[in-house]
Design a protein around this motif. Structure first.
Motif, PDB file in Angstrom:
ATOM      1  N   UNK A 191      36.457  27.306  41.938  1.00 30.79           N
ATOM      2  CA  UNK A 191      35.579  28.461  41.704  1.00 30.79           C
ATOM      3  C   UNK A 191      36.016  29.740  42.397  1.00 30.79           C
ATOM      4  N   UNK A 192      36.757  29.634  43.490  1.00 35.07           N
ATOM      5  CA  UNK A 192      37.136  30.856  44.218  1.00 35.07           C
ATOM      6  C   UNK A 192      38.080  31.748  43.406  1.00 35.07           C
ATOM      7  N   UNK A 193      38.645  31.222  42.314  1.00 31.58           N
ATOM      8  CA  UNK A 193      39.492  32.066  41.472  1.00 31.58           C
ATOM      9  C   UNK A 193      38.689  33.186  40.824  1.00 31.58           C
ATOM     10  N   UNK A 194      37.370  33.011  40.728  1.00 30.51           N
ATOM     11  CA  UNK A 194      36.507  34.087  40.230  1.00 30.51           C
ATOM     12  C   UNK A 194      36.658  35.335  41.100  1.00 30.51           C
ATOM     13  N   UNK A 195      36.821  35.129  42.405  1.00 28.15           N
ATOM     14  CA  UNK A 195      36.972  36.265  43.320  1.00 28.15           C
ATOM     15  C   UNK A 195      38.261  37.025  43.038  1.00 28.15           C
ATOM     16  N   UNK A 196      39.293  36.308  42.645  1.00 32.58           N
ATOM     17  CA  UNK A 196      40.567  36.963  42.318  1.00 32.58           C
ATOM     18  C   UNK A 196      40.408  37.806  41.058  1.00 32.58           C
ATOM     19  N   UNK A 197      39.765  37.232  40.041  1.00 40.01           N
ATOM     20  CA  UNK A 197      39.538  37.969  38.804  1.00 40.01           C
ATOM     21  C   UNK A 197      38.672  39.200  39.058  1.00 40.01           C
ATOM     22  N   UNK A 198      37.645  39.044  39.905  1.00 41.97           N
ATOM     23  CA  UNK A 198      36.775  40.181  40.238  1.00 41.97           C
ATOM     24  C   UNK A 198      37.548  41.271  40.972  1.00 41.97           C
ATOM     25  N   UNK A 199      38.435  40.869  41.882  1.00 39.60           N
ATOM     26  CA  UNK A 199      39.225  41.848  42.635  1.00 39.60           C
ATOM     27  C   UNK A 199      40.185  42.592  41.720  1.00 39.60           C
ATOM     28  N   UNK A 200      40.760  41.886  40.745  1.00 42.69           N
ATOM     29  CA  UNK A 200      41.653  42.538  39.786  1.00 42.69           C
ATOM     30  C   UNK A 200      40.886  43.549  38.947  1.00 42.69           C
ATOM     31  N   UNK A 201      39.670  43.186  38.554  1.00 43.24           N
ATOM     32  CA  UNK A 201      38.846  44.120  37.792  1.00 43.24           C
ATOM     33  C   UNK A 201      38.485  45.338  38.627  1.00 43.24           C
ATOM     34  N   UNK A 202      38.171  45.111  39.915  1.00 41.07           N
ATOM     35  CA  UNK A 202      37.838  46.224  40.811  1.00 41.07           C
ATOM     36  C   UNK A 202      39.021  47.170  40.989  1.00 41.07           C
ATOM     37  N   UNK A 203      40.253  46.625  40.873  1.00 42.56           N
ATOM     38  CA  UNK A 203      41.458  47.451  40.997  1.00 42.56           C
ATOM     39  C   UNK A 203      41.842  48.101  39.677  1.00 42.56           C
ATOM     40  N   UNK A 204      40.967  47.960  38.669  1.00 42.52           N
ATOM     41  CA  UNK A 204      41.150  48.574  37.357  1.00 42.52           C
ATOM     42  C   UNK A 204      42.385  48.063  36.622  1.00 42.52           C
ATOM     43  N   UNK A 205      42.628  46.749  36.773  1.00 43.31           N
ATOM     44  CA  UNK A 205      43.675  46.125  35.967  1.00 43.31           C
ATOM     45  C   UNK A 205      43.302  46.222  34.493  1.00 43.31           C
ATOM     46  N   UNK A 206      44.308  46.290  33.629  1.00 37.91           N
ATOM     47  CA  UNK A 206      44.050  46.320  32.178  1.00 37.91           C
ATOM     48  C   UNK A 206      43.395  45.023  31.720  1.00 37.91           C
ATOM     49  N   UNK A 207      43.669  43.970  32.434  1.00 41.22           N
ATOM     50  CA  UNK A 207      43.098  42.659  32.142  1.00 41.22           C
ATOM     51  C   UNK A 207      43.638  41.678  33.153  1.00 41.22           C
TER      52      UNK A 207
END
Length: 310
Positions: A243-259
């Motif tokens: 489940x902690x991979x959700x935090x990685x996805x959230x951090x990428x979104x916060x950094x304005x990754x394209x996806x």
């Protein structure tokens, strides 16, 4: 005089990974779109006359990759590649194999498959087998589903187990940030969780076809459109198990990754950037967020397996 031959093979990221229901033979049919990345596994092959195979593994200088846990015996895919090549061509010599790792281990980026592809090319040259690329590709398919793409590189559509490849049109360069974890995820366990979720109707089956939005984004060289279209049926199962991979996805979104997407069966998360500079900014944000054990940047599409000079 004995000579050492070197070959390098790329990492991969799945832009699309659509998984069908498990078949009677235990395999899941796949529709996938691969992109090769310029993170490399280098395999050195030095022939020996006693018929023995040896294997050593090191980490490339400056790489955050951890080689702990990489097998040094016949269970390693590079070793298996050398054995298969020797049987196929009647080679009685042995070989000393040395792997220089640059791809995260157990991260869903096909580092082991890259080792197998590089070992095939390096040993074929070191033993002077005269093997054609087609013969090497046939052996690659016998070694594992991702090995043919490691040999092929660039961008490709994979069907069947992912080993039936068709080149895909792609324009320009795409820049990626890869957040890796020291703890791996078992690929069989992720597929088992996929089966469970599908049976329990916790996850709907995807359309079993190549995603048109992904192909259009590749042809246009449009990172924003590609980022919005990334698709992985194994992402939900991987998140269930880690489940902690959700935090990685959230951090990428916060950094304005394209996806951002879990790569293959995980646990590496791949975030797509608008540019090389944007990738560096995303990487800095992920490191500061401390959501991953290591963060790398890479670009694609990269070439397939090739011989390299000293």
């Amino acid at each position: 005089m004995t000579r050492t031959v070197r070959a390098k093979a790329p990492a991969k990221v799945n832009l699309q990974l659509t998984v069908g229901p498990r078949r009677a033979d235990g395999y899941h049919p796949l529709v996938t779109v691969f992109q090769a990345l310029d993170l490399w596994e280098v395999v050195e092959a030095t022939p020996r006359t006693d018929g023995e195979i040896t294997l050593a593994v090191e980490v490339a200088a400056g790489s955050p990759v951890d080689a702990a846990g990489v097998p040094l015996d016949h269970t390693n895919l590079a070793w298996k590649a050398a054995e298969l090549l020797a049987r196929t061509f009647g080679i009685t010599d042995g070989v000393d194999l040395r792997i220089l790792k640059g791809v995260p281990t157990a991260g869903g980026m096909a580092g082991g498959s890259a080792d197998a592809a590089a070992a095939l090319v390096a040993c074929a040259e070191a033993w002077d087998t005269g093997a054609t690329r087609g013969e090497l590709a046939a052996m690659a398919a016998r070694l594992g589903a991702d090995v043919p793409f490691s040999l092929h590189g660039h961008t490709a559509v994979g069907l069947g187990r992912g080993d039936e490849l068709t080149p895909a049109m792609s324009h320009g360069e795409f820049h990626w940030v890869l957040a890796t974890q020291t703890e791996g995820l078992s690929t069989p366990a992720v597929f088992q969780e996929f089966d469970r979720r599908l049976e329990a109707r916790e996850q709907a089956a995807s359309d079993f076809e190549v995603d048109g939005a992904i192909m259009r984004a590749l042809m246009a060289g449009d990172a924003v459109a590609l980022g919005q279209s990334l698709l992985n049926d194994l992402e939900g199962p991987a998140l269930s198990l880690m489940p902690r991979l959700e935090e990685v996805l959230d951090a990428a979104e916060a950094a304005e990754a394209c996806g951002a997407i879990v790569s293959g069966s995980g646990p590496t998360v791949a975030a797509l950037a608008r540019s090389r500079q944007h990738a560096l900014a995303i990487a800095a944000h992920l490191r500061a967020s401390k959501v991953a054990d290591a963060v790398l940047t890479a670009s694609g599409p990269a070439s397939g397996t090739m011989l390299v000079q000293e």
